[in-house]
Design an enzyme around this catalytic site. Structure first.
Site, short mmCIF file in Angstrom:
data_model
loop_
_atom_site.label_atom_id
_atom_site.label_comp_id
_atom_site.label_asym_id
_atom_site.label_seq_id
_atom_site.Cartn_x
_atom_site.Cartn_y
_atom_site.Cartn_z
N ARG A 83 -1.40 -5.02 -6.06
CA ARG A 83 -1.03 -6.43 -6.06
C ARG A 83 0.26 -6.63 -6.87
O ARG A 83 0.35 -6.18 -8.02
CB ARG A 83 -2.15 -7.28 -6.66
CG ARG A 83 -3.29 -7.56 -5.71
CD ARG A 83 -4.27 -8.59 -6.29
NE ARG A 83 -4.95 -8.07 -7.45
CZ ARG A 83 -6.07 -7.36 -7.42
NH1 ARG A 83 -6.65 -7.09 -6.25
NH2 ARG A 83 -6.63 -6.93 -8.53
N GLU A 133 -2.27 -0.59 7.98
CA GLU A 133 -3.21 -1.55 8.55
C GLU A 133 -2.50 -2.42 9.57
O GLU A 133 -1.26 -2.46 9.63
CB GLU A 133 -3.80 -2.44 7.44
CG GLU A 133 -2.77 -3.32 6.77
CD GLU A 133 -3.29 -4.05 5.53
OE1 GLU A 133 -4.32 -3.63 4.99
OE2 GLU A 133 -2.65 -5.04 5.12
N HIS A 145 0.84 -1.20 0.00
CA HIS A 145 0.00 0.00 0.00
C HIS A 145 0.88 1.25 0.00
O HIS A 145 1.95 1.26 0.62
CB HIS A 145 -0.89 0.05 1.24
CG HIS A 145 -1.72 -1.18 1.44
ND1 HIS A 145 -2.57 -1.68 0.49
CD2 HIS A 145 -1.83 -2.02 2.51
CE1 HIS A 145 -3.17 -2.77 0.95
NE2 HIS A 145 -2.73 -2.99 2.17
N HIS A 198 3.49 -7.34 1.86
CA HIS A 198 2.91 -8.25 2.85
C HIS A 198 1.91 -9.21 2.22
O HIS A 198 1.47 -9.00 1.09
CB HIS A 198 2.22 -7.44 3.97
CG HIS A 198 1.11 -6.55 3.46
ND1 HIS A 198 1.34 -5.28 2.99
CD2 HIS A 198 -0.22 -6.76 3.35
CE1 HIS A 198 0.20 -4.73 2.62
NE2 HIS A 198 -0.77 -5.61 2.82
#
Length: 280
Positions: A169, A91, A74, A149
């Site tokens: 992605r 996150e 991200h 991640h």
């Protein structure tokens, strides 16, 4: 399929959030009964969102995995805004249940270059470059923007994140979904990236897990939580992780999320636990 619970106001500025189940190819059919019955559908995520028209900087999700998820990254706020998003995305994960061989992928095992990372994403060897950690119940991971991640199979995870749909992605195990190599590699950290907030959460102890920069996350445990609860009016999301939780005298349990502007009426029985999150 059990009908979805709809948003319901419990008291002044106190609302049960409607769960939004999302089918995923890596989802599961054996969700805990607390989340409802889905008629054999492969549910990968359940989102909790504010009522229509309301905006919130934080989203809470529960994730249910039977296969590895995509390897992704991200952007931070600056890169996301340059790409037209409202904010970047950080996150964190708290593992609620893990099969014996479950893993979480957090960052890279060794420093690399953008060129080498692109080649690895194209030929699939990026999987072997990820720092795959054994995952167990009560493990906690914070993913800063830029950290490559992935979530492995056999997990139930509660995720708290900045509320923006901004995911790049890098690899998806051959699934027919778009990759975002240019954008993802441009924002990815090219070296190992452990975070000091990572570790094991004691189920019987209240503790502040995240103190900014984008949100705060408090783990609550047992009946003596009053001293840990924030007193200021704020946009809180209360996430029960067990039976024995209440707010404003209303019982709530795993599978529910409550939006409120006051946290000081939260109460937990002995052995109960919950999360509370709010903007930093």
């Amino acid at each position: 399929m059990t009908p979805l619970r709809q948003p319901r106001t419990l008291g002044p500025m106190l609302t049960r959030l409607a769960p939004v189940p999302v089918e995923k190819p890596w989802g599961r059919t054996d969700l805990p009964a607390a989340f409802g019955a889905f008629g054999g559908r492969r549910i990968g995520e359940i989102w909790f969102t504010l009522p229509a028209g309301a905006d919130a900087p934080i989203m809470v999700k529960f994730l249910f995995t039977s296969e590895r998820l995509s390897i992704q990254v991200h952007p931070d706020d600056a890169a996301a805004r340059a790409a037209g998003f409202a904010s970047g995305k950080e996150e964190c994960w708290l593992v609620l249940d893990a099969h014996p061989d479950a893993e979480l992928g957090v960052g890279l095992k060794a420093e690399t270059t953008a060129e080498a990372l692109r080649a690895a994403a194209l030929d699939g060897s990026i999987v072997d470059r990820i720092d795959w950690r054994p995952a167990a119940t009560d493990d906690f991971v914070y993913n800063r923007a830029g950290t490559i991640h992935a979530i492995g199979a056999g997990l139930i995870v509660v995720e708290v994140q900045q509320n923006v749909d901004c995911t790049y992605r890098l690899y998806d195990y051959g699934r027919p979904r778009e990759l975002h190599l240019d954008a993802g590699i441009a924002v990815a950290e090219m070296r190992p990236r452990p975070d000091p907030r990572d570790g094991r959460v004691a189920a019987s102890r209240s503790r502040l897990l995240v103190d900014g920069p984008h949100f705060r996350l408090l783990h609550l445990a047992g009946p003596d939580v009053a001293a840990d609860l924030p007193r200021d009016a704020e946009a809180y999301i209360f996430v029960p992780l067990s039976d024995g939780c209440s707010i404003e005298g209303e019982a709530v349990t795993l599978g529910e999320c409550i939006a409120t502007d006051r946290a000081d009426t939260i109460a937990l029985d002995s052995g109960a636990r919950a999360l509370l999150c709010w903007p930093a």
